[in-house]
Design a protein around this motif. Structure first.
Motif, mmCIF file in Angstrom:
data_model
loop_
_atom_site.group_PDB
_atom_site.id
_atom_site.type_symbol
_atom_site.label_atom_id
_atom_site.label_comp_id
_atom_site.label_asym_id
_atom_site.label_seq_id
_atom_site.Cartn_x
_atom_site.Cartn_y
_atom_site.Cartn_z
ATOM 1 N N SER A 84 -4.361 -0.591 -0.342
ATOM 2 C CA SER A 84 -3.695 0.238 -1.348
ATOM 3 C C SER A 84 -4.659 1.272 -1.915
ATOM 4 O O SER A 84 -4.309 2.452 -2.078
ATOM 5 N N ILE A 85 -5.881 0.845 -2.229
ATOM 6 C CA ILE A 85 -6.892 1.787 -2.732
ATOM 7 C C ILE A 85 -7.163 2.876 -1.700
ATOM 8 O O ILE A 85 -7.219 4.074 -2.020
ATOM 9 N N ALA A 86 -7.325 2.463 -0.447
ATOM 10 C CA ALA A 86 -7.602 3.441 0.611
ATOM 11 C C ALA A 86 -6.445 4.420 0.773
ATOM 12 O O ALA A 86 -6.664 5.636 0.925
ATOM 13 N N LEU A 87 -5.206 3.932 0.722
ATOM 14 C CA LEU A 87 -4.057 4.821 0.911
ATOM 15 C C LEU A 87 -3.863 5.776 -0.262
ATOM 16 O O LEU A 87 -3.377 6.887 -0.083
ATOM 17 N N VAL A 88 -4.233 5.362 -1.469
ATOM 18 C CA VAL A 88 -4.188 6.293 -2.598
ATOM 19 C C VAL A 88 -5.175 7.437 -2.345
ATOM 20 O O VAL A 88 -4.871 8.613 -2.597
ATOM 21 N N GLY A 89 -6.363 7.114 -1.836
ATOM 22 C CA GLY A 89 -7.320 8.163 -1.478
ATOM 23 C C GLY A 89 -6.782 9.057 -0.381
ATOM 24 O O GLY A 89 -6.915 10.293 -0.438
ATOM 25 N N PHE A 90 -6.145 8.448 0.627
ATOM 26 C CA PHE A 90 -5.520 9.232 1.700
ATOM 27 C C PHE A 90 -4.463 10.175 1.130
ATOM 28 O O PHE A 90 -4.376 11.342 1.516
ATOM 29 N N ALA A 91 -3.636 9.664 0.210
ATOM 30 C CA ALA A 91 -2.592 10.496 -0.391
ATOM 31 C C ALA A 91 -3.200 11.667 -1.146
ATOM 32 O O ALA A 91 -2.701 12.794 -1.087
ATOM 33 N N ALA B 185 0.825 -1.210 0.000
ATOM 34 C CA ALA B 185 0.000 0.000 0.000
ATOM 35 C C ALA B 185 0.858 1.258 0.000
ATOM 36 O O ALA B 185 0.530 2.259 -0.654
ATOM 37 N N GLY B 186 1.994 1.213 0.713
ATOM 38 C CA GLY B 186 2.896 2.361 0.736
ATOM 39 C C GLY B 186 3.468 2.672 -0.627
ATOM 40 O O GLY B 186 3.658 3.845 -0.978
ATOM 41 N N ALA B 187 3.742 1.634 -1.433
ATOM 42 C CA ALA B 187 4.258 1.856 -2.784
ATOM 43 C C ALA B 187 3.226 2.590 -3.640
ATOM 44 O O ALA B 187 3.573 3.470 -4.442
ATOM 45 N N ALA B 188 1.948 2.249 -3.462
ATOM 46 C CA ALA B 188 0.891 2.949 -4.195
ATOM 47 C C ALA B 188 0.820 4.409 -3.771
ATOM 48 O O ALA B 188 0.687 5.322 -4.604
ATOM 49 N N ALA B 189 0.923 4.658 -2.451
ATOM 50 C CA ALA B 189 0.894 6.037 -1.960
ATOM 51 C C ALA B 189 2.113 6.825 -2.417
ATOM 52 O O ALA B 189 2.028 8.040 -2.661
ATOM 53 N N LEU B 190 3.240 6.141 -2.542
ATOM 54 C CA LEU B 190 4.480 6.785 -2.985
ATOM 55 C C LEU B 190 4.297 7.472 -4.340
ATOM 56 O O LEU B 190 4.813 8.560 -4.588
ATOM 57 N N VAL B 191 3.545 6.838 -5.221
ATOM 58 C CA VAL B 191 3.252 7.407 -6.541
ATOM 59 C C VAL B 191 2.157 8.465 -6.430
ATOM 60 O O VAL B 191 2.223 9.527 -7.061
ATOM 61 N N ALA B 192 1.145 8.179 -5.615
ATOM 62 C CA ALA B 192 -0.030 9.043 -5.579
ATOM 63 C C ALA B 192 0.250 10.416 -4.995
ATOM 64 O O ALA B 192 -0.303 11.424 -5.465
ATOM 65 N N PHE C 5 -10.837 7.239 -0.485
ATOM 66 C CA PHE C 5 -10.372 6.762 0.816
ATOM 67 C C PHE C 5 -11.497 5.999 1.527
ATOM 68 O O PHE C 5 -11.314 4.873 2.014
ATOM 69 N N ALA C 6 -12.686 6.604 1.584
ATOM 70 C CA ALA C 6 -13.818 5.975 2.262
ATOM 71 C C ALA C 6 -14.223 4.669 1.578
ATOM 72 O O ALA C 6 -14.487 3.657 2.244
ATOM 73 N N ALA C 7 -14.260 4.680 0.246
ATOM 74 C CA ALA C 7 -14.627 3.470 -0.486
ATOM 75 C C ALA C 7 -13.614 2.355 -0.243
ATOM 76 O O ALA C 7 -13.980 1.178 -0.067
ATOM 77 N N GLY C 8 -12.322 2.703 -0.223
ATOM 78 C CA GLY C 8 -11.287 1.713 0.044
ATOM 79 C C GLY C 8 -11.420 1.106 1.432
ATOM 80 O O GLY C 8 -11.204 -0.103 1.612
ATOM 81 N N LEU C 9 -11.793 1.927 2.423
ATOM 82 C CA LEU C 9 -11.970 1.411 3.782
ATOM 83 C C LEU C 9 -13.134 0.434 3.869
ATOM 84 O O LEU C 9 -13.043 -0.621 4.520
ATOM 85 N N VAL C 10 -14.245 0.775 3.228
ATOM 86 C CA VAL C 10 -15.406 -0.131 3.229
ATOM 87 C C VAL C 10 -15.034 -1.454 2.562
ATOM 88 O O VAL C 10 -15.370 -2.542 3.063
ATOM 89 N N LEU C 11 -14.323 -1.370 1.450
ATOM 90 C CA LEU C 11 -13.879 -2.580 0.752
ATOM 91 C C LEU C 11 -12.912 -3.388 1.617
ATOM 92 O O LEU C 11 -12.974 -4.621 1.661
ATOM 93 N N LEU C 12 -12.032 -2.701 2.320
ATOM 94 C CA LEU C 12 -11.049 -3.362 3.181
ATOM 95 C C LEU C 12 -11.726 -4.194 4.262
ATOM 96 O O LEU C 12 -11.280 -5.302 4.593
ATOM 97 N N GLY C 13 -12.813 -3.678 4.801
ATOM 98 C CA GLY C 13 -13.519 -4.392 5.857
ATOM 99 C C GLY C 13 -14.103 -5.719 5.411
ATOM 100 O O GLY C 13 -14.425 -6.574 6.245
ATOM 101 N N MET C 14 -14.250 -5.901 4.107
ATOM 102 C CA MET C 14 -14.834 -7.138 3.581
ATOM 103 C C MET C 14 -13.812 -8.218 3.282
ATOM 104 O O MET C 14 -14.168 -9.329 2.910
ATOM 105 N N GLN C 15 -12.509 -7.904 3.428
ATOM 106 C CA GLN C 15 -11.456 -8.825 2.991
ATOM 107 C C GLN C 15 -11.095 -9.838 4.082
ATOM 108 O O GLN C 15 -11.061 -9.501 5.262
ATOM 109 N N THR C 16 -10.789 -11.055 3.646
ATOM 110 C CA THR C 16 -10.383 -12.112 4.578
ATOM 111 C C THR C 16 -9.070 -12.772 4.174
ATOM 112 O O THR C 16 -8.599 -13.670 4.868
#
Length: 411
Positions: free
Chosen positions: A121-128, A64-71, A100-111
């Protein structure tokens, strides 16, 4: 396009909405890093050893940090080039918050570990995106002699947001999907007032279409031409990485290092001490720095305080020691955040590229938090135990202060 340094001081209502937006952003980011993500990674990994769990958490954070590094710099540059009826920064604040919000909701569904890494990664791009645009507002709209104080309202909400997020998650005691959705809702709720009312003037001169290739080519800043920018960037990177080593693995330190059966509950007092001292130090140091016109001496003091915290935890690992160390770490990081943000705005190579250049600076603010766990896992694997982690935090903080001492254009 051209840009002038702002001269009109920003007022209380602007600062209030600005601080509220940062509160939402930090609440979402720090609650995930401190509590939700480590617990989720541990559950997804099944029964495995401490180092395996930390390495897995580090891998997720690094992807996720690599994605934010670009964003970070890319979104900053795009906002510099934006000329819309909604303003330059406001569209990117809104888009970043939504992603960011959409990435967090999606993150909560992952197992699975792969799904967690992708969603985070999606959430951190939104954060960036949202944080790059918000940070650019300081250089756009806040005069130099007010930037230390206003920067405090970037840092202080980080403290409040962290403890508020932890308390909310613990109070509602929801499953992972509900906890992530709760954090996402608070994020949107706190950013909307700023987006709805932000004065966001157009650049003084339109520059015409700007293509991604042009932006990518402009991201390199020669350290020989702009040494103050380079030294500030390096110092920020090192100090933030040191802080990340001291904070990102706290839950694991309590549960495995101290064998605390109530690690999640006992994390809250530690974070509270850390954050109270962070808020006090942030606001006091920002105002003192504005009054004296000095920045670098405060960065040196911050590094010393963080170093003391690391040494204490390495020499005497116990919960009582951790409470004391949390105070030193919070005070040091609070001083650093308020003063360093102001310093960063004063070493930018070109006022017309504020968003892009501060986006590059923000890489060194947030990406160390993403890579901190994997660096920490490597230190523990090579040198053994949590002591190596905390000594590493102290050394990195000291090196960061030495880097900032090389800045010559700012006192």
């Amino acid at each position: 396009m051209t840009a002038l340094e702002p001269v009109a001081r920003v007022r209380g209502p602007w600062i209030g909405r600005f601080a509220a937006a940062w509160l939402g952003v930090w609440l979402a980011q720090t609650t995930v890093i401190q509590l939700l993500l480590p617990a989720q990674v541990e559950a997804a990994g099944g029964r495995s050893g401490l180092l395996d769990t930390i390495a897995r958490f580090g891998w997720v954070s690094a992807v996720a940090g690599a994605a934010a590094l670009v964003a970070f710099p890319l979104v900053g540059a795009l906002s510099d080039a934006t000329a819309s009826r909604f303003g330059r920064r406001r569209p990117w604040i809104a888009l970043g918050t939504a992603l960011f919000a959409a990435g967090l909701v999606l993150l909560g569904m992952q197992t699975t570990i792969g799904g967690i890494a992708a969603a985070w990664s999606i959430a951190l791009v939104g954060f960036a995106a949202v944080s790059s645009a918000l940070t650019a507002l300081i250089a756009d709209q806040v005069p130099v002699d007010q930037r230390g104080a206003v920067s405090g309202f970037v840092s202080a909400p980080q403290a409040v947001g962290t403890i508020l997020g932890l308390v909310l998650v613990e109070a509602f005691a929801l499953a992972a999907p509900g906890s992530y959705a709760l954090v996402a809702a608070v994020l949107v709720l706190l950013v909307v007032p700023l987006v709805a009312s932000l004065p966001d003037p157009q650049p003084l001169e339109a520059s015409g279409p700007v293509w991604i290739a042009q932006i990518a080519g402009s991201l390199w800043i020669d350290p020989r031409t702009h040494p103050d920018f380079a030294w500030t960037l390096l110092g920020r990177l090192l100090v933030n990485l040191g802080n990340a080593l001291g904070t990102s693995l706290l839950l694991y330190f309590l549960s495995a290092g101290l064998r605390d059966p109530d690690a999640e509950s006992d994390l809250i007092p530690l974070v509270l001490v850390y954050l109270v001292l962070l808020v006090v130090a942030t606001l006091a140091a920002g105002r003192a720095s504005d009054a004296t016109g000095r920045r670098r001496v405060f960065v040196a003091a911050a590094a010393v305080l963080q170093g003391i915290a690391g040494v204490l935890l390495a020499v005497a690992p116990a919960y009582g020691t951790a409470l004391v160390a949390a105070g030193f770490l919070g005070a040091g990081y609070g001083v650093f955040l308020s003063v360093d943000q102001a310093l960063a705005t004063q070493v930018l190579p070109d006022p017309a590229d504020r968003g892009k250049d501060l986006g590059i600076m923000n890489v060194a603010l947030a990406v160390p938090q993403a890579f901190g766990p994997i660096v920490g896992a490597a230190l523990m694997l090579v040198f053994g135990g949590f002591s190596a982690l905390f000594i590493g935090a102290a050394v990195l903080s000291a090196l960061g202060a030495l880097a900032v001492a090389r800045v010559r254009g700012v006192a």
